[in-house]
Design a protein around this motif. Structure first.
Motif, PDB file in Angstrom:
ATOM      1  N   ASP A  50      35.860  -3.089  34.233  1.00  0.00           N
ATOM      2  CA  ASP A  50      36.941  -4.078  34.238  1.00  0.00           C
ATOM      3  C   ASP A  50      36.926  -4.758  35.609  1.00  0.00           C
ATOM      4  OD1 ASP A  50      39.389  -5.439  34.506  1.00  0.00           O
ATOM      5  OD2 ASP A  50      40.406  -4.052  33.146  1.00  0.00           O
ATOM      6  N   LEU A  51      36.374  -5.967  35.673  1.00  0.00           N
ATOM      7  CA  LEU A  51      36.199  -6.639  36.962  1.00  0.00           C
ATOM      8  C   LEU A  51      37.529  -7.014  37.607  1.00  0.00           C
ATOM      9  CD1 LEU A  51      33.125  -8.941  36.225  1.00  0.00           C
ATOM     10  CD2 LEU A  51      33.175  -6.750  37.425  1.00  0.00           C
ATOM     11  N   GLU A  52      38.523  -7.343  36.815  1.00  0.00           N
ATOM     12  CA  GLU A  52      39.827  -7.671  37.384  1.00  0.00           C
ATOM     13  C   GLU A  52      40.473  -6.437  38.001  1.00  0.00           C
ATOM     14  OE1 GLU A  52      42.994  -9.823  38.721  1.00  0.00           O
ATOM     15  OE2 GLU A  52      41.026 -10.488  38.010  1.00  0.00           O
ATOM     16  N   GLU A  53      40.296  -5.307  37.360  1.00  0.00           N
ATOM     17  CA  GLU A  53      40.812  -4.051  37.918  1.00  0.00           C
ATOM     18  C   GLU A  53      40.092  -3.700  39.221  1.00  0.00           C
ATOM     19  OE1 GLU A  53      40.533   0.559  36.579  1.00  0.00           O
ATOM     20  OE2 GLU A  53      41.425  -0.820  35.117  1.00  0.00           O
ATOM     21  N   ILE A  54      38.775  -3.879  39.246  1.00  0.00           N
ATOM     22  CA  ILE A  54      37.991  -3.608  40.455  1.00  0.00           C
ATOM     23  C   ILE A  54      38.423  -4.541  41.585  1.00  0.00           C
ATOM     24  CG2 ILE A  54      35.670  -3.752  41.452  1.00  0.00           C
ATOM     25  CD1 ILE A  54      34.604  -2.800  38.726  1.00  0.00           C
ATOM     26  N   ARG A  55      38.637  -5.802  41.254  1.00  0.00           N
ATOM     27  CA  ARG A  55      39.071  -6.770  42.263  1.00  0.00           C
ATOM     28  C   ARG A  55      40.362  -6.319  42.926  1.00  0.00           C
ATOM     29  NH1 ARG A  55      42.751  -9.939  43.332  1.00  0.00           N
ATOM     30  NH2 ARG A  55      43.842  -9.438  41.395  1.00  0.00           N
ATOM     31  N   GLU A  57      41.732  -3.237  42.987  1.00  0.00           N
ATOM     32  CA  GLU A  57      41.588  -1.963  43.685  1.00  0.00           C
ATOM     33  C   GLU A  57      41.005  -2.139  45.087  1.00  0.00           C
ATOM     34  OE1 GLU A  57      39.165   0.425  41.189  1.00  0.00           O
ATOM     35  OE2 GLU A  57      40.809   1.057  39.869  1.00  0.00           O
ATOM     36  N   HIS A  58      40.160  -3.145  45.271  1.00  0.00           N
ATOM     37  CA  HIS A  58      39.456  -3.320  46.539  1.00  0.00           C
ATOM     38  C   HIS A  58      39.950  -4.545  47.315  1.00  0.00           C
ATOM     39  CE1 HIS A  58      36.601  -0.076  45.690  1.00  0.00           C
ATOM     40  NE2 HIS A  58      36.697  -0.470  44.442  1.00  0.00           N
ATOM     41  N   ASP A  59      41.093  -5.081  46.896  1.00  0.00           N
ATOM     42  CA  ASP A  59      41.720  -6.198  47.600  1.00  0.00           C
ATOM     43  C   ASP A  59      40.726  -7.322  47.840  1.00  0.00           C
ATOM     44  OD1 ASP A  59      43.895  -7.480  48.744  1.00  0.00           O
ATOM     45  OD2 ASP A  59      43.464  -6.725  50.757  1.00  0.00           O
ATOM     46  N   ALA A  60      39.977  -7.654  46.802  1.00  0.00           N
ATOM     47  CA  ALA A  60      38.947  -8.688  46.892  1.00  0.00           C
ATOM     48  C   ALA A  60      39.432  -9.978  46.240  1.00  0.00           C
ATOM     49  CB  ALA A  60      37.663  -8.213  46.212  1.00  0.00           C
ATOM     50  N   LEU A  61      38.819 -11.073  46.615  1.00  0.00           N
ATOM     51  CA  LEU A  61      39.123 -12.347  45.978  1.00  0.00           C
ATOM     52  C   LEU A  61      38.546 -12.390  44.568  1.00  0.00           C
ATOM     53  CD1 LEU A  61      38.232 -14.723  48.963  1.00  0.00           C
ATOM     54  CD2 LEU A  61      40.502 -13.906  48.297  1.00  0.00           C
ATOM     55  N   GLN A  62      37.450 -11.681  44.390  1.00  0.00           N
ATOM     56  CA  GLN A  62      36.739 -11.690  43.112  1.00  0.00           C
ATOM     57  C   GLN A  62      35.782 -10.509  43.077  1.00  0.00           C
ATOM     58  OE1 GLN A  62      33.434 -14.745  41.526  1.00  0.00           O
ATOM     59  NE2 GLN A  62      35.396 -15.748  41.945  1.00  0.00           N
ATOM     60  N   ALA A  63      35.510  -9.990  41.887  1.00  0.00           N
ATOM     61  CA  ALA A  63      34.495  -8.954  41.687  1.00  0.00           C
ATOM     62  C   ALA A  63      33.497  -9.460  40.644  1.00  0.00           C
ATOM     63  CB  ALA A  63      35.121  -7.652  41.224  1.00  0.00           C
ATOM     64  N   GLN A  64      32.208  -9.249  40.909  1.00  0.00           N
ATOM     65  CA  GLN A  64      31.160  -9.716  40.000  1.00  0.00           C
ATOM     66  C   GLN A  64      30.189  -8.587  39.699  1.00  0.00           C
ATOM     67  OE1 GLN A  64      29.152 -13.065  41.735  1.00  0.00           O
ATOM     68  NE2 GLN A  64      30.963 -14.367  41.763  1.00  0.00           N
ATOM     69  N   LYS A  65      29.628  -8.622  38.495  1.00  0.00           N
ATOM     70  CA  LYS A  65      28.558  -7.707  38.121  1.00  0.00           C
ATOM     71  C   LYS A  65      27.218  -8.405  38.309  1.00  0.00           C
ATOM     72  CE  LYS A  65      29.273  -5.589  34.079  1.00  0.00           C
ATOM     73  NZ  LYS A  65      29.681  -5.417  32.649  1.00  0.00           N
ATOM     74  N   ASN A  66      26.233  -7.684  38.791  1.00  0.00           N
ATOM     75  CA  ASN A  66      24.873  -8.205  38.909  1.00  0.00           C
ATOM     76  C   ASN A  66      23.922  -7.172  38.335  1.00  0.00           C
ATOM     77  OD1 ASN A  66      22.703  -9.905  39.739  1.00  0.00           O
ATOM     78  ND2 ASN A  66      22.396  -8.592  41.527  1.00  0.00           N
ATOM     79  N   GLY A  67      23.335  -7.509  37.202  1.00  0.00           N
ATOM     80  CA  GLY A  67      22.424  -6.561  36.580  1.00  0.00           C
ATOM     81  C   GLY A  67      22.857  -6.203  35.168  1.00  0.00           C
ATOM     82  N   PRO A  68      22.315  -5.077  34.676  1.00  0.00           N
ATOM     83  CA  PRO A  68      21.301  -4.249  35.336  1.00  0.00           C
ATOM     84  C   PRO A  68      19.995  -5.018  35.534  1.00  0.00           C
ATOM     85  CG  PRO A  68      22.304  -3.078  33.495  1.00  0.00           C
ATOM     86  CD  PRO A  68      22.696  -4.516  33.389  1.00  0.00           C
ATOM     87  N   LYS A  69      19.252  -4.612  36.583  1.00  0.00           N
ATOM     88  CA  LYS A  69      17.952  -5.184  36.873  1.00  0.00           C
ATOM     89  C   LYS A  69      16.979  -4.048  37.173  1.00  0.00           C
ATOM     90  CE  LYS A  69      19.612  -9.692  38.418  1.00  0.00           C
ATOM     91  NZ  LYS A  69      19.721 -10.658  39.553  1.00  0.00           N
ATOM     92  N   TYR A  70      15.727  -4.438  37.452  1.00  0.00           N
ATOM     93  CA  TYR A  70      14.671  -3.454  37.667  1.00  0.00           C
ATOM     94  C   TYR A  70      13.880  -3.872  38.904  1.00  0.00           C
ATOM     95  CZ  TYR A  70      15.859  -2.226  32.869  1.00  0.00           C
ATOM     96  OH  TYR A  70      16.545  -1.849  31.742  1.00  0.00           O
ATOM     97  N   TRP A  71      13.724  -2.940  39.841  1.00  0.00           N
ATOM     98  CA  TRP A  71      13.007  -3.238  41.072  1.00  0.00           C
ATOM     99  C   TRP A  71      11.544  -3.581  40.791  1.00  0.00           C
ATOM    100  CZ3 TRP A  71      15.863  -4.515  44.868  1.00  0.00           C
ATOM    101  CH2 TRP A  71      17.029  -3.810  45.208  1.00  0.00           C
ATOM    102  N   MET A  72      10.965  -4.423  41.644  1.00  0.00           N
ATOM    103  CA  MET A  72       9.575  -4.832  41.481  1.00  0.00           C
ATOM    104  C   MET A  72       8.645  -4.253  42.545  1.00  0.00           C
ATOM    105  SD  MET A  72       9.065  -6.554  38.775  1.00  0.00           S
ATOM    106  CE  MET A  72       7.403  -7.055  39.212  1.00  0.00           C
ATOM    107  N   MET A  73       9.198  -3.792  43.669  1.00  0.00           N
ATOM    108  CA  MET A  73       8.356  -3.220  44.717  1.00  0.00           C
ATOM    109  C   MET A  73       7.931  -1.797  44.326  1.00  0.00           C
ATOM    110  SD  MET A  73      11.684  -2.618  45.227  1.00  0.00           S
ATOM    111  CE  MET A  73      12.259  -4.073  46.080  1.00  0.00           C
ATOM    112  N   ASP A  74       6.945  -1.259  45.030  1.00  0.00           N
ATOM    113  CA  ASP A  74       6.467   0.090  44.717  1.00  0.00           C
ATOM    114  C   ASP A  74       7.204   1.164  45.502  1.00  0.00           C
ATOM    115  OD1 ASP A  74       4.131  -0.324  42.788  1.00  0.00           O
ATOM    116  OD2 ASP A  74       3.738  -1.788  44.362  1.00  0.00           O
TER     117      ASP A  74
END
Length: 205
Positions: A50-55, A57-74
């Motif tokens: 819940d991004l609004e709840e996370i925002r 809880e952490h006194d942020a202007l906004q909370a965003q999700k990024n991912g899931p993703k997969y690393w490309m380096m070894d």
């Protein structure tokens, strides 16, 4: 949180390792938290965040999700800080980016192919004999892919360029490394990064 308060963590066998991130947007910048080394970003918990709840809880202007993703380096060494739980998913502070990450593209984040300058400390190693996927800007600067999205498999990235809306003068290429490629990124130098149409991240070599 700052790089000076974080500690170096080594992540071996990172290629195609799944991770997720939460971005907390604050007046001081965008604090990025990452699951790498803690968990593989469980689907059921990620989808329930819940991004609004996370925002709030952490006194942020906004909370965003990024991912899931997969690393490309070894392998990689990166500075990671405090551990925070977001909806039951443990993540560690990983970087701070300027507010332009969100201001340039609204709530969806930075616009594709706009150059960003995140602050982080990370040593990234791509092994000889392995493929890398790069964006090349009109000035000839190459940016190597750091992470790919769930829309793609490793094998499909060779033809990713057919699906990108590349600006004039930009190119996408795949090459096999003849020698090890190391990016030693530090807080005392300017780091340049871009995202493509699928919000996959590339760092300038």
């Amino acid at each position: 949180m700052s790089i000076n308060e974080a500690r170096m963590v080594t992540v071996p066998d990172a290629r195609d390792m799944r991770f997720g991130e939460i971005f907390l947007v604050k007046p001081s910048g965008v604090d990025m938290y990452n699951t790498t080394g803690l968990n593989d970003c469980p689907v059921e918990l990620w989808d329930a965040l819940d991004l609004e709840e996370i925002r709030g809880e952490h006194d942020a202007l906004q909370a965003q999700k990024n991912g899931p993703k997969y690393w490309m380096m070894d392998s990689q060494d990166l500075h990671l800080g405090e551990t925070v739980s977001f909806g039951g998913i443990a993540m560690r502070w990983a970087a701070r980016a300027p507010l332009s990450v969100v201001q340039a593209g609204g709530e969806a984040g930075a616009k594709p192919y706009n150059v960003l300058t995140p602050t982080k400390e990370q040593k990234v190693v791509y092994s000889a004999g392995k493929p890398v996927h790069e964006l090349v800007d009109p000035g000839g600067h190459a940016y190597v892919m750091q992470a790919h999205g769930p829309e793609f498999t490793l094998d499909s990235l060779a033809t990713l360029g057919d699906r990108l809306a590349l600006p004039n003068g930009w190119q996408y290429r795949t090459r096999v490394l003849s020698e090890e490629l190391v990016l030693d990124l530090g807080p005392d130098e300017t780091i340049y990064a871009v995202m493509d149409d699928f919000r996959q991240v590339y760092t300038r070599i």
